[in-house]
Design a protein around this motif. Structure first.
Motif, PDB file in Angstrom:
ATOM      1  N   LEU A 542       0.831  -1.214   0.000  1.00  0.00           N
ATOM      2  CA  LEU A 542       0.000   0.000   0.000  1.00  0.00           C
ATOM      3  C   LEU A 542       0.863   1.262   0.000  1.00  0.00           C
ATOM      4  O   LEU A 542       0.626   2.213  -0.747  1.00  0.00           O
ATOM      5  CB  LEU A 542      -0.910  -0.011   1.230  1.00  0.00           C
ATOM      6  N   MET A 543       1.902   1.264   0.822  1.00  0.00           N
ATOM      7  CA  MET A 543       2.765   2.450   0.908  1.00  0.00           C
ATOM      8  C   MET A 543       3.508   2.686  -0.410  1.00  0.00           C
ATOM      9  O   MET A 543       3.718   3.824  -0.815  1.00  0.00           O
ATOM     10  CB  MET A 543       3.783   2.306   2.057  1.00  0.00           C
ATOM     11  N   GLN A 544       3.903   1.597  -1.081  1.00  0.00           N
ATOM     12  CA  GLN A 544       4.573   1.771  -2.385  1.00  0.00           C
ATOM     13  C   GLN A 544       3.620   2.385  -3.409  1.00  0.00           C
ATOM     14  O   GLN A 544       3.994   3.300  -4.142  1.00  0.00           O
ATOM     15  CB  GLN A 544       5.107   0.416  -2.896  1.00  0.00           C
ATOM     16  N   VAL A 545       2.381   1.899  -3.404  1.00  0.00           N
ATOM     17  CA  VAL A 545       1.405   2.423  -4.375  1.00  0.00           C
ATOM     18  C   VAL A 545       1.135   3.901  -4.079  1.00  0.00           C
ATOM     19  O   VAL A 545       1.207   4.765  -4.965  1.00  0.00           O
ATOM     20  CB  VAL A 545       0.098   1.595  -4.322  1.00  0.00           C
ATOM     21  N   LEU A 546       0.852   4.184  -2.818  1.00  0.00           N
ATOM     22  CA  LEU A 546       0.577   5.578  -2.420  1.00  0.00           C
ATOM     23  C   LEU A 546       1.774   6.473  -2.725  1.00  0.00           C
ATOM     24  O   LEU A 546       1.643   7.594  -3.206  1.00  0.00           O
ATOM     25  CB  LEU A 546       0.326   5.630  -0.917  1.00  0.00           C
ATOM     26  N   GLY A 547       2.961   5.948  -2.420  1.00  0.00           N
ATOM     27  CA  GLY A 547       4.198   6.720  -2.598  1.00  0.00           C
ATOM     28  C   GLY A 547       4.423   7.064  -4.062  1.00  0.00           C
ATOM     29  O   GLY A 547       4.793   8.197  -4.396  1.00  0.00           O
ATOM     30  N   MET A 548       4.169   6.100  -4.952  1.00  0.00           N
ATOM     31  CA  MET A 548       4.402   6.378  -6.383  1.00  0.00           C
ATOM     32  C   MET A 548       3.384   7.394  -6.905  1.00  0.00           C
ATOM     33  O   MET A 548       3.717   8.273  -7.693  1.00  0.00           O
ATOM     34  CB  MET A 548       4.350   5.076  -7.179  1.00  0.00           C
ATOM     35  N   TRP A 549       2.154   7.254  -6.435  1.00  0.00           N
ATOM     36  CA  TRP A 549       1.113   8.222  -6.820  1.00  0.00           C
ATOM     37  C   TRP A 549       1.528   9.630  -6.353  1.00  0.00           C
ATOM     38  O   TRP A 549       1.486  10.609  -7.107  1.00  0.00           O
ATOM     39  CB  TRP A 549      -0.222   7.780  -6.203  1.00  0.00           C
ATOM     40  N   GLY A 550       1.982   9.710  -5.103  1.00  0.00           N
ATOM     41  CA  GLY A 550       2.405  11.000  -4.553  1.00  0.00           C
ATOM     42  C   GLY A 550       3.625  11.541  -5.281  1.00  0.00           C
ATOM     43  O   GLY A 550       3.753  12.749  -5.507  1.00  0.00           O
ATOM     44  N   LEU A 551       4.512  10.622  -5.678  1.00  0.00           N
ATOM     45  CA  LEU A 551       5.742  11.068  -6.335  1.00  0.00           C
ATOM     46  C   LEU A 551       5.441  11.689  -7.701  1.00  0.00           C
ATOM     47  O   LEU A 551       6.071  12.682  -8.096  1.00  0.00           O
ATOM     48  CB  LEU A 551       6.717   9.886  -6.464  1.00  0.00           C
ATOM     49  N   VAL A 552       4.453  11.147  -8.400  1.00  0.00           N
ATOM     50  CA  VAL A 552       4.071  11.728  -9.693  1.00  0.00           C
ATOM     51  C   VAL A 552       3.614  13.174  -9.463  1.00  0.00           C
ATOM     52  O   VAL A 552       4.016  14.106 -10.172  1.00  0.00           O
ATOM     53  CB  VAL A 552       2.949  10.892 -10.359  1.00  0.00           C
ATOM     54  N   LYS A 553       2.802  13.375  -8.440  1.00  0.00           N
ATOM     55  CA  LYS A 553       2.338  14.736  -8.130  1.00  0.00           C
ATOM     56  C   LYS A 553       3.512  15.627  -7.744  1.00  0.00           C
ATOM     57  O   LYS A 553       3.605  16.784  -8.140  1.00  0.00           O
ATOM     58  CB  LYS A 553       1.344  14.698  -6.956  1.00  0.00           C
ATOM     59  N   THR A 554       4.416  15.069  -6.940  1.00  0.00           N
ATOM     60  CA  THR A 554       5.571  15.859  -6.480  1.00  0.00           C
ATOM     61  C   THR A 554       6.440  16.276  -7.667  1.00  0.00           C
ATOM     62  O   THR A 554       6.883  17.427  -7.754  1.00  0.00           O
ATOM     63  CB  THR A 554       6.414  15.030  -5.477  1.00  0.00           C
ATOM     64  N   LEU A 555       6.650  15.329  -8.585  1.00  0.00           N
ATOM     65  CA  LEU A 555       7.472  15.649  -9.763  1.00  0.00           C
ATOM     66  C   LEU A 555       6.806  16.744 -10.586  1.00  0.00           C
ATOM     67  O   LEU A 555       7.451  17.706 -11.006  1.00  0.00           O
ATOM     68  CB  LEU A 555       7.635  14.394 -10.632  1.00  0.00           C
ATOM     69  N   ARG A 556       5.492  16.600 -10.794  1.00  0.00           N
ATOM     70  CA  ARG A 556       4.775  17.577 -11.623  1.00  0.00           C
ATOM     71  C   ARG A 556       4.867  18.982 -11.018  1.00  0.00           C
ATOM     72  O   ARG A 556       5.009  19.963 -11.707  1.00  0.00           O
ATOM     73  CB  ARG A 556       3.305  17.142 -11.723  1.00  0.00           C
ATOM     74  N   ARG A 557       4.837  19.045  -9.691  1.00  0.00           N
ATOM     75  CA  ARG A 557       4.828  20.374  -9.063  1.00  0.00           C
ATOM     76  C   ARG A 557       6.230  20.944  -8.858  1.00  0.00           C
ATOM     77  O   ARG A 557       6.432  22.149  -8.957  1.00  0.00           O
ATOM     78  CB  ARG A 557       4.117  20.296  -7.706  1.00  0.00           C
ATOM     79  N   THR A 558       7.197  20.086  -8.551  1.00  0.00           N
ATOM     80  CA  THR A 558       8.503  20.655  -8.167  1.00  0.00           C
ATOM     81  C   THR A 558       9.525  20.689  -9.311  1.00  0.00           C
ATOM     82  O   THR A 558      10.503  21.428  -9.232  1.00  0.00           O
ATOM     83  CB  THR A 558       9.115  19.910  -6.956  1.00  0.00           C
ATOM     84  N   LEU A 559       9.287  19.890 -10.387  1.00  0.00           N
ATOM     85  CA  LEU A 559      10.249  19.926 -11.502  1.00  0.00           C
ATOM     86  C   LEU A 559      10.369  21.325 -12.131  1.00  0.00           C
ATOM     87  O   LEU A 559      11.486  21.791 -12.388  1.00  0.00           O
ATOM     88  CB  LEU A 559       9.870  18.900 -12.572  1.00  0.00           C
ATOM     89  N   PRO A 560       9.238  22.024 -12.368  1.00  0.00           N
ATOM     90  CA  PRO A 560       9.388  23.374 -12.936  1.00  0.00           C
ATOM     91  C   PRO A 560      10.227  24.287 -12.037  1.00  0.00           C
ATOM     92  O   PRO A 560      11.008  25.114 -12.517  1.00  0.00           O
ATOM     93  CB  PRO A 560       7.939  23.876 -13.020  1.00  0.00           C
ATOM     94  N   TRP A 561      10.105  24.096 -10.737  1.00  0.00           N
ATOM     95  CA  TRP A 561      10.916  24.908  -9.809  1.00  0.00           C
ATOM     96  C   TRP A 561      12.386  24.530  -9.920  1.00  0.00           C
ATOM     97  O   TRP A 561      13.274  25.389  -9.921  1.00  0.00           O
ATOM     98  CB  TRP A 561      10.390  24.725  -8.380  1.00  0.00           C
ATOM     99  N   LEU A 562      12.640  23.226 -10.041  1.00  0.00           N
ATOM    100  CA  LEU A 562      14.027  22.762 -10.209  1.00  0.00           C
ATOM    101  C   LEU A 562      14.642  23.442 -11.445  1.00  0.00           C
ATOM    102  O   LEU A 562      15.778  23.940 -11.395  1.00  0.00           O
ATOM    103  CB  LEU A 562      14.021  21.243 -10.375  1.00  0.00           C
ATOM    104  N   LEU A 563      13.870  23.499 -12.528  1.00  0.00           N
ATOM    105  CA  LEU A 563      14.406  24.099 -13.758  1.00  0.00           C
ATOM    106  C   LEU A 563      14.708  25.580 -13.557  1.00  0.00           C
ATOM    107  O   LEU A 563      15.708  26.105 -14.041  1.00  0.00           O
ATOM    108  CB  LEU A 563      13.410  23.917 -14.908  1.00  0.00           C
ATOM    109  N   ARG A 564      13.841  26.246 -12.805  1.00  0.00           N
ATOM    110  CA  ARG A 564      14.081  27.675 -12.551  1.00  0.00           C
ATOM    111  C   ARG A 564      15.320  27.867 -11.672  1.00  0.00           C
ATOM    112  O   ARG A 564      16.112  28.787 -11.879  1.00  0.00           O
ATOM    113  CB  ARG A 564      12.866  28.304 -11.879  1.00  0.00           C
TER     114      ARG A 564
END
Ligand code: B12
Ligand code: SF4
Length: 612
Positions: A542-564
């Motif tokens: 369960l934690m792996q599934v939840l974690g991967m779902w959360g990670l997709v959201k985290t990547l979508r939100r923080t990658l643009p900041w990383l680029l900046r």
């Protein structure tokens, strides 16, 4: 700067004071039976990502529920709690409760939810003054930065009428004075303004409001630091507030009925419960010990048992999260609670077969409880979030060396309790280290090997009210903007790198993402699925599934900041955010000395504070 403490003899409320105040208010509530209150929990959807991606929507926050429970216990039953998590489009100006506009609008917010909190206040301020509800702001944002909830710009007037910088008692004391002043049928806000101008609220410790003296520039009046409730058993029972929740929906107004009890569990399967407050450590980046004025406060085992079982019976909630700062810190109190729960039955079965819960602890205190871990498990504890931070001790030393951390993790897994590490990444921690365990990935690997089920990695971010707050800004570490994008409050959740002394903070951002990816990934999920015989198999999957779902959201939100961060240029803040207007005490300087207290010198909160 930390919040100041009151003098020791004046820091706590007298035993029974809250109960007596509630009794008096119940009498007044009958005479003012027409009062309608809406309590809104502000929520910025841009904060939806790891590590809170499920809990943020599926656990009705304890703060607004505590305020609702206090209103109910004081006799104000016409109260509705709106969670923006569930009702994103809610607008105070469109709200009708039992057919009429609310008399009081309360807004609760954390700092990261400042933008929606301000939007709610602005919307309320669009209501013509004669019909406007009294707007009361509260919660962590108001506690640490109340000045940010008032506009003092004459060309753009908005703001709460009053901010409560404390807990239930402060709000109820304000209400008692307010209702004492209010004439029957009079708008509550009008009574507040009259009372405020008469000085009725000057001695209610824990309030901030705006004062606009004729011709003078506006200033904020701060009545100082609250007195704390010591025995948490005196708090109103949390059960009542669950029946005040607004059902989830897309509308801007309110439904005719609150969420029925039978549907509460569907939307809030996790119940957050206050068990203890406070921590005896003093990590320089943490505001919690000062907020609690160095006190540790707790509920008794009997009370915790009563709350859990009643919430289970009335709403079917089976999973609880203790809102503790560090549950095992007061060992005797923790043992008292776990003993009571370990012996308890729900119906004919032991409590642990029906109710499961988890909370936050430290490595040091977990090891201190080693001999009692069997009882802890019997009490229904299934997961513990451990403040591991950086195991090497470079960031902070609170008894969490690598060996001790691994020992604590093994202790927990051997008792069937899932260890959930909470790590804090910082400038001096490399991503990978060769000969030692300083590297972030090295530590994640060790923790996973020792049985970690979930993972939290947050970047060390300046927290208002902590002793290192101003220093971080003054050192030039805090980032103001990157490639033209300013740092906004919703980005101060530790997921974005917003403070770093390095020239290439994008590497820190990339490091955190890599460490998450190392922990949550499809390969690990497959491995978890294959290990059918492993204890706590389902939790791991369960934690792996939840974690991967959360990670997709985290990547979508923080990658643009990383680029900046990578592209630059970076602009650095030079000073910490602070009040842009003077904060004053309500009393003249000579009276201030006989008034409640001072940390070393004064009970106010900013360096710009002065007495009138
Ligand atoms: C449990 C907890 C969580 C839980 C649940 C949060 C939730 N939404 O329910 C989880 C683990 C999910 C979480 C996550 C985060 N948390 Co957190 N969390 C806590 C903790 C330990 C307890 C909160 C709680 O429920 N307390 C019990 C209730 C009853 O207290 P309360 O909310 O403060 O409400 C009381 C008063 O504030 C007041 N009050 C509240 N609202 C209102 C409104 C009005 C009108 C009035 C009058 C009074 C009032 O009355 C209440 C009763 O006493 C606190 C620390 C603490 N001890 O407060 C941190 C804390 C709230 N978290 C904090 C932070 C920063 C976060 C995160 C950003 C992660 C991080 N970087 O640390 C995320 C954000 C998640 C998200 N997207 O929203 C900070 C907030 C700082 C700030 N200035 O805003 C705190 C204060 C910790 C700290 N660093 O000091 N958190
Ligand atoms: S141990 Fe946790 S709660 Fe206690 S002071 Fe340190 S960070 Fe804050």
């Amino acid at each position: 700067m930390e919040l100041p403490c009151r003098l020791p003899q004046d820091a706590l409320l007298k035993p029974g004071a809250l109960g007596a105040l509630l009794g008096r208010l119940r009498g007044m509530a009958q005479a003012h039976g027409d009062i309608r209150t809406v309590i809104v929990c502000a929520f910025d959807r841009r904060t939806r990502m790891l590590p809170f991606v499920y809990a943020d929507k599926r656990m009705a926050p304890a703060g607004v529920r505590a305020v609702g429970a206090a209103m109910a216990a004081a006799g104000f039953d016409r109260t509705r709690i709106v969670l923006q998590q569930w009702n994103a489009n809610f607008q105070p100006s469109r709200a009708l409760l039992d057919g009429a506009a609310p008399d009081i609008l309360m807004i609760s917010a954390m700092n990261i939810h400042t933008a929606p909190a301000k939007a709610l206040i602005r919307d309320a301020c669009r209501i013509p003054p004669a019909h406007r509800p009294l707007v009361i702001a509260g919660g962590p944002k108001a506690i640490y930065e109340p000045w940010d909830l008032f506009s003092c710009d004459p060309s753009d007037r908005w703001g709460a009428d009053v901010a409560v910088t404390g807990e239930e008692y402060v709000l109820l004391e304000l209400l008692e004075r307010l209702l004492g002043e209010r004439r029957r049928g009079e708008p509550v806000r009008q009574a507040f303004i009259r009372g405020r101008d008469k000085g009725l609220f000057d001695s209610v410790a824990g309030l901030v409001w705006r004062r606009d003296a004729d011709g003078a520039s506006p200033e904020l009046v701060d009545t100082g630091v609250q007195r704390l409730l010591s025995d948490l058993d005196e708090l109103p029972h949390p059960a009542g507030a669950y029946s005040m929740l607004e059902p989830p929906g897309r509308g801007a107004g309110l439904s005719s009925r609150a969420l029925p009890a039978a549907r509460v569990r569907r939307y809030s399967p996790l119940g957050s419960l206050v068990l203890t407050f406070g921590c005896a450590f003093s990590c320089e980046y943490c505001p919690i010990p000062a907020y609690n004025q160095r006190h540790r406060r707790a509920k008794s085992g009997a009370r915790v048992l009563d709350e859990m079982t009643r919430l289970y019976r009335e709403y079917g909630i089976r999973y609880f999260f203790g809102t503790d700062d560090n549950f095992f810190n007061d060992r005797d109190r923790a043992l008292e609670v776990t003993d009571a729960l370990a012996r308890a039955q729900v119906g004919t079965r032991a409590l642990r077969h029906t109710i499961r819960w988890g909370t936050e602890v430290t490595v040091h205190d977990t090891l201190g409880m080693a001999e009692h871990m069997g009882t802890v498990r019997k009490a229904g504890v299934r997961a513990l979030w451990l403040g591991v931070e950086d195991m090497s001790g470079v960031l902070v030393r609170k008894g969490q060396t690598a060996d001790r951390t691994i020992e604590a993790f093994k202790l927990l897994t051997s008792h069937g309790i899932c260890p959930m590490p909470m790590m804090m990444h910082h400038d001096d921690q490399p991503l990978v280290s060769r000969k030692d365990c300083r590297g972030l990935i090295n530590q994640v690997r060790m923790l996973r090997g020792a049985g970690a089920f979930g993972l939290q990695i947050l970047m060390l971010t300046p927290a208002a009210g902590s002793s290192s707050y101003e220093r971080t800004y003054e050192s030039g570490a805090a980032i103001d903007s990157a490639a033209g994008r300013p740092v906004k409050p919703h980005m101060l959740d530790g997921n974005y790198v917003t403070a770093s002394r390095t020239d290439m903070p994008w590497k820190k951002q990339a490091g955190m993402l890599s460490a998450y990816l190392y922990f949550y990934n499809p390969l690990r999920l497959v491995a978890a699925l294959l290990r059918v015989r492993r204890p706590m198999y389902a939790a791991d999957v369960l934690m792996q599934v939840l974690g991967m779902w959360g990670l997709v959201k985290t990547l979508r939100r923080t990658l643009p900041w990383l680029l900046r961060l990578w592209r630059g240029p970076l602009s650095r803040a030079k000073t910490a955010p602070t009040a842009r207007v003077n904060m004053v005490t309500p009393w003249p300087p000579h009276a201030a000395q006989s008034r409640p207290p001072a940390p070393p010198a004064h009970p106010q909160r900013t360096s710009r504070t002065r007495t009138r």
